[in-house]
Scaffold this motif. Structure first.
Motif, PDB file in Angstrom:
ATOM      1  N   MET A   1       0.855  -1.194  -0.059  1.00 26.75           N
ATOM      2  CA  MET A   1       0.029   0.099  -0.006  1.00 26.75           C
ATOM      3  C   MET A   1       0.865   1.250  -0.106  1.00 26.75           C
ATOM      4  SD  MET A   1      -3.016  -0.456  -0.243  1.00 26.75           S
ATOM      5  CE  MET A   1      -4.431   0.665   0.367  1.00 26.75           C
ATOM      6  N   TYR A   4       1.202   2.660  -3.246  1.00 23.68           N
ATOM      7  CA  TYR A   4      -0.080   3.347  -3.802  1.00 23.68           C
ATOM      8  C   TYR A   4      -0.374   4.716  -3.264  1.00 23.68           C
ATOM      9  CZ  TYR A   4      -5.116   3.578  -4.717  1.00 23.68           C
ATOM     10  OH  TYR A   4      -6.308   4.145  -4.875  1.00 23.68           O
ATOM     11  N   LEU A  11       0.507  12.718  -6.525  1.00 27.93           N
ATOM     12  CA  LEU A  11      -0.670  13.267  -7.536  1.00 27.93           C
ATOM     13  C   LEU A  11      -1.428  14.439  -6.878  1.00 27.93           C
ATOM     14  CD1 LEU A  11      -2.365   9.870  -8.993  1.00 27.93           C
ATOM     15  CD2 LEU A  11      -1.264  11.907 -10.205  1.00 27.93           C
ATOM     16  N   LEU A 348     -15.547   9.616  -0.473  1.00 28.95           N
ATOM     17  CA  LEU A 348     -15.651   8.638  -1.307  1.00 28.95           C
ATOM     18  C   LEU A 348     -14.716   7.462  -0.899  1.00 28.95           C
ATOM     19  CD1 LEU A 348     -16.414   7.634  -4.088  1.00 28.95           C
ATOM     20  CD2 LEU A 348     -14.546   8.787  -5.120  1.00 28.95           C
ATOM     21  N   VAL A 352     -16.013   3.548  -0.260  1.00 30.05           N
ATOM     22  CA  VAL A 352     -15.457   2.406  -1.007  1.00 30.05           C
ATOM     23  C   VAL A 352     -14.690   1.436  -0.216  1.00 30.05           C
ATOM     24  CG1 VAL A 352     -15.606   3.377  -3.246  1.00 30.05           C
ATOM     25  CG2 VAL A 352     -13.820   3.366  -2.060  1.00 30.05           C
ATOM     26  N   LEU A 442     -17.628  15.999  -4.287  1.00 27.24           N
ATOM     27  CA  LEU A 442     -16.329  15.762  -4.874  1.00 27.24           C
ATOM     28  C   LEU A 442     -16.098  16.560  -6.096  1.00 27.24           C
ATOM     29  CD1 LEU A 442     -13.913  13.787  -4.581  1.00 27.24           C
ATOM     30  CD2 LEU A 442     -15.104  12.418  -6.149  1.00 27.24           C
TER      31      LEU A 442
ATOM     32  N   LEU B  94     -16.189  10.564  -9.424  1.00 28.98           N
ATOM     33  CA  LEU B  94     -14.864  10.117  -9.765  1.00 28.98           C
ATOM     34  C   LEU B  94     -13.622  10.929  -9.497  1.00 28.98           C
ATOM     35  CD1 LEU B  94     -15.846   8.823 -13.491  1.00 28.98           C
ATOM     36  CD2 LEU B  94     -15.790   7.457 -11.427  1.00 28.98           C
ATOM     37  N   ILE B  95     -12.433  10.642  -9.123  1.00 23.06           N
ATOM     38  CA  ILE B  95     -11.244  11.605  -8.728  1.00 23.06           C
ATOM     39  C   ILE B  95     -10.897  11.719  -9.863  1.00 23.06           C
ATOM     40  CG2 ILE B  95      -9.349  11.242  -7.576  1.00 23.06           C
ATOM     41  CD1 ILE B  95     -10.423   9.565  -5.381  1.00 23.06           C
ATOM     42  N   GLU B  97      -8.156  13.371 -10.903  1.00 22.74           N
ATOM     43  CA  GLU B  97      -6.626  13.341 -11.267  1.00 22.74           C
ATOM     44  C   GLU B  97      -6.240  11.783 -11.522  1.00 22.74           C
ATOM     45  OE1 GLU B  97      -7.898  14.710  -8.720  1.00 22.74           O
ATOM     46  OE2 GLU B  97      -6.555  14.315  -6.738  1.00 22.74           O
ATOM     47  N   LEU B  98      -7.156  10.745 -11.348  1.00 23.85           N
ATOM     48  CA  LEU B  98      -6.872   9.401 -11.412  1.00 23.85           C
ATOM     49  C   LEU B  98      -7.374   9.116 -12.816  1.00 23.85           C
ATOM     50  CD1 LEU B  98      -7.503   7.696  -7.958  1.00 23.85           C
ATOM     51  CD2 LEU B  98      -5.309   8.479  -8.860  1.00 23.85           C
ATOM     52  N   ASP B 102      -7.693   3.604 -12.854  1.00 22.37           N
ATOM     53  CA  ASP B 102      -7.365   3.932 -10.821  1.00 22.37           C
ATOM     54  C   ASP B 102      -8.558   4.081 -10.422  1.00 22.37           C
ATOM     55  OD1 ASP B 102      -4.669   3.084 -11.405  1.00 22.37           O
ATOM     56  OD2 ASP B 102      -4.016   5.430 -11.796  1.00 22.37           O
ATOM     57  N   MET B 106      -9.830   1.612  -7.304  1.00 20.31           N
ATOM     58  CA  MET B 106      -9.735   2.300  -5.860  1.00 20.31           C
ATOM     59  C   MET B 106     -10.298   1.304  -4.658  1.00 20.31           C
ATOM     60  SD  MET B 106     -11.376   5.533  -4.075  1.00 20.31           S
ATOM     61  CE  MET B 106     -11.384   6.521  -5.969  1.00 20.31           C
ATOM     62  N   PRO B 107     -11.721   0.631  -4.973  1.00 24.42           N
ATOM     63  CA  PRO B 107     -12.139  -0.210  -3.785  1.00 24.42           C
ATOM     64  C   PRO B 107     -11.097  -1.339  -3.604  1.00 24.42           C
ATOM     65  CG  PRO B 107     -13.704   0.005  -5.704  1.00 24.42           C
ATOM     66  CD  PRO B 107     -12.524   0.763  -5.794  1.00 24.42           C
ATOM     67  N   ARG B 109      -7.986  -1.764  -4.065  1.00 23.58           N
ATOM     68  CA  ARG B 109      -6.827  -1.152  -3.354  1.00 23.58           C
ATOM     69  C   ARG B 109      -7.050  -1.657  -1.810  1.00 23.58           C
ATOM     70  NH1 ARG B 109      -1.886  -0.650  -5.252  1.00 23.58           N
ATOM     71  NH2 ARG B 109      -1.875   0.333  -7.330  1.00 23.58           N
ATOM     72  N   ARG B 154     -16.799   0.913 -10.950  1.00 20.76           N
ATOM     73  CA  ARG B 154     -16.233   0.907  -9.567  1.00 20.76           C
ATOM     74  C   ARG B 154     -16.964   0.179  -8.759  1.00 20.76           C
ATOM     75  NH1 ARG B 154     -15.632   6.691  -7.802  1.00 20.76           N
ATOM     76  NH2 ARG B 154     -17.763   6.379  -7.370  1.00 20.76           N
TER      77      ARG B 154
END
Lengths: 442, 229
Positions: A1, A4, A11, A348, A352, A442, B94-95, B97-98, B102, B106-107, B109, B154
């Motif tokens: 991780m 990541y 970023l 977010l 998730v 977001l 959604l993000i 910059e990804l 990616d 995400m989930p 990860r 996603r």
């Protein structure tokens, strides 16, 4: 991780690059100010010879006037210097591992081949061969003079690398001759770069200045009666017999620092016993009429007593730490603003499946990178500040203004750690977000 | 698979107590498609947030796949969200910059999956929503409908037991909305339970069951299609 989180951190840093850059600069300025002042203070107050600091001692004997205490102090102390006769006697008794008188004079120096007009006034250190071994002085060419030179007062010398570069273009000058005043000295050794900071063994006022460039045997100075009263500090409590140098040598005037090397408590105890018996003998001869105050003083105790360490530099360090704290608080506020903009993303990620700990680790890495960049930039700034200081304070050794590798690592680690500590609150604040209220932002 | 008993939500401040959801019972079975309708501010999103473990109820009990969730800590709830629930939001979330890959990854990860396992799942999810060729694109390079498809991918990548969709077509034109609805129905037909909040009664009629939330009171509407006809 971790990879990541690092990717996300990079970023994020790019996304908020102006705010991130501001945080990095604020941390860098704070760390640079702190580490610049700390470096100077550290170099000024560090143990000059860690391997020898427990075994080198300044010998102090109370040969002062029967009429009054040395410097009329309330709490009587022995002078920091010895008289020539005591220095010579202690050398002759040869009771310590090493005996290192520290004396000096000045004279005109030139090569025999040079004209008198080319001679330069030069300050000369005189000592014994033990000076080199006890103070761990490195040699580029040759070595220290033999013991016979100390005993007989031979005209030999060891010169610094700087002087060797100047007189002999850096070539091996062992066996070559230099002229000091009207005397010729044979070079037996050339020192390599050598700086001991603080330079504890001589006058405390010169503790942060470069060592002398030319060193000759103490006995040679005595034999040749090389004396520079306007250079060498000396203290007398009674007039000498006459104005001659020989009379001065024989007087009670004190001016020779006398260091000894003693390994372990038992050697120290034995040497102290010797000093006590020596003073008793001298008392029997009519000298040392004041209370016996024999002392073996460590280099750090001597420097402290002589106020070699300026309290200003310590105060400056504390002020710089306060300034750094302010910078960190500023950085904290910038990081907090930066993370506030992430409320939607936090929500977010929580939705998730990221736990608070996942997000905490992610933002700790981002904050750590800010600290790392701040530390790196701060290191560069600190180097610039130290260089600038060395140009400004030319009377002090440039080595005070130099950061060791250890201090460089400390700079970066301190920056990262302090950023992480001051980032804790913004991070805790960021991950405390209620996902349900943020998911539409977001 | 989901059971709520006497569940209620009340928001309290020092001076005001607001009842967002009155006590209700609800049971949702595997493979159901439930639409939640009701006027704005009626408590639909609160219901969805409690169902998705993003908020806690003030009273009552909630079992998700047999697990009573009200006593779980942060880590256990996060794991449950990650493994059992997929979210689809009105604003896609959604993000930016990804890239698409990616975002969908995400989930995954937050699970202990290898890189190869993650890659396979992401590719399968993007395949399902018809965006396999857009992995390297960024959200800003896609249309609203495509962005919502990425959000669905996603949600699907983690192979959740059920999807919670909060007005998934609210930001889309009717053509795109129809596409998303047909995708959701297809996903449901493959066995995934869906609970969808919507304002659109037409869309609600496409669900197997319709729940109405009105002034915090939850009730089931039978034969919605006939009523609006």
């Amino acid at each position: 991780m971790i990879s990541y989180y690092t990717k996300l951190a990079i970023l994020s840093l790019w996304k908020t690059r102006y705010m991130s850059l501001l945080a990095v600069i604020v941390i860098a300025v704070g760390i640079a100010a702190t580490m610049t002042t700390y470096t100077i203070n550290h170099m000024m107050t560090k143990d000059p010879l860690p391997s020898k600091s427990d075994s080198l001692f300044l010998v102090r004997l109370n040969n002062w006037s029967p009429e009054s205490a040395y410097k009329n102090r309330d709490v009587e102390t022995a002078p920091v210097y010895l008289s020539v006769q005591d220095a010579v006697n202690l050398i002759r008794h040869d009771k310590a591992q090493a005996q290192i008188p520290i004396a000096g004079f000045k004279d005109m120096l030139k090569l025999p081949s040079q004209d008198a007009v080319d001679a330069k006034m030069t300050f000369v250190r005189s000592s014994t061969r033990d000076f080199f071994s006890s103070f761990e002085v490195p040699f580029l060419y040759g070595s220290s003079w033999p013991k016979t030179s100390d005993i007989n007062g031979e005209q030999v010398t060891v010169i610094s690398k700087k002087l060797n570069d100047k007189l002999f273009d850096g070539q091996d000058s062992v066996g070559r001759t230099v002229e000091l005043g009207e005397h010729q000295f044979t070079v037996v050794g050339v020192l390599d770069d050598w700086f001991v900071l603080p330079r504890f063994y001589g006058e405390s006022t010169r503790a942060f200045k470069a060592p002398r460039d030319i060193i000759v045997p103490f006995q040679t100075q005595l034999n040749l009666e090389l004396w520079s009263p306007n250079l060498q500090a000396f203290e007398c409590w009674k007039e000498t017999e006459d104005a001659s140098v020989a009379a001065f040598w024989a007087s009670e005037c004190v001016w020779v620092f006398f260091w000894v090397e003693l390994n372990g408590e038992s050697e120290k105890r034995v040497y102290m016993d010797f000093l006590n018996s020596y003073v008793e003998q001298q008392k029997a001869l009519g000298r040392f009429q004041r209370p016996t105050l024999n002392q073996l003083q460590s280099p750090s105790a001597y420097l402290k007593e002589r106020d070699a360490y300026s309290s200003d530099s310590e105060i400056a360090v504390w002020l710089a730490i306060c300034f750094f704290t302010l910078c960190l608080l500023n950085a904290m506020s910038i990081i907090m603003t930066k993370f506030q903009g992430k409320a939607g993303e936090v929500a977010l990620r929580r939705a998730v499946g990221a736990s608070s700990m996942d997000l905490f680790q992610q933002y700790m890495i981002e904050t750590g990178i800010i600290g790392l960049l701040g530390g790196g930039l701060g290191l560069l700034l600190a180097q610039f500040c130290l260089f600038f200081s060395s140009q400004l304070y030319t009377h002090l050794s440039k080595n005070i203004m130099a950061m060791s590798v250890e201090l460089m690592v400390i700079t970066v680690v301190l920056s990262v750690l302090s950023s992480l500590v001051f980032g804790l609150f913004p991070i805790a604040n960021a991950i405390r977000v209620q996902p349900a209220t943020q998911l539409k932002s977001l | 698979m989901l059971r709520m008993a006497n569940l209620a939500k009340t928001y309290r401040t020092d001076t005001i107590e607001t009842k967002a959801l009155s006590p209700f019972d609800l049971e949702v079975k595997q493979g159901e498609f439930i639409a939640v309708v009701g006027p704005s501010g009626s408590g639909k999103t609160t219901f969805l947030n409690i169902t998705g473990l993003l908020e806690v109820s003030s009273e009552g009990q909630y079992w998700l796949d047999g697990v009573e969730v009200s006593t779980l800590g942060d880590k256990a709830k996060s794991r449950l969200r990650n493994e059992k629930i997929g979210f689809i939001f009105q604003s896609f979330n959604l993000i930016p910059e990804l890239n698409i890959y990616d975002n969908v990854e995400m989930p995954l990860r937050y699970r202990k999956l290898s890189g190869a396992q993650r890659k396979k799942r992401v590719e399968q999810a993007l395949e399902k929503v018809g965006l396999a060729s857009r992995q390297k694109h960024y959200p800003s390079q896609l249309s609203g409908g495509q962005q919502q498809r990425v959000a669905i991918a996603r949600a699907l990548a983690g192979t959740p037991a059920f999807l919670l969709a909060d007005e998934p077509t609210g930001n889309l034109d009717s053509k795109m909305a129809a596409g998303i609805m047909s995708l959701l129905k297809e996903i449901n037909a493959n066995g995934t339970t869906i609970i969808m909040v919507t304002h659109d009664l037409e869309q609600a009629t496409q669900a197997g069951r319709v729940i109405e939330v009105k002034d915090g009171v939850i009730s089931e509407i039978k034969n919605l299609a006939q009523k609006i006809a």
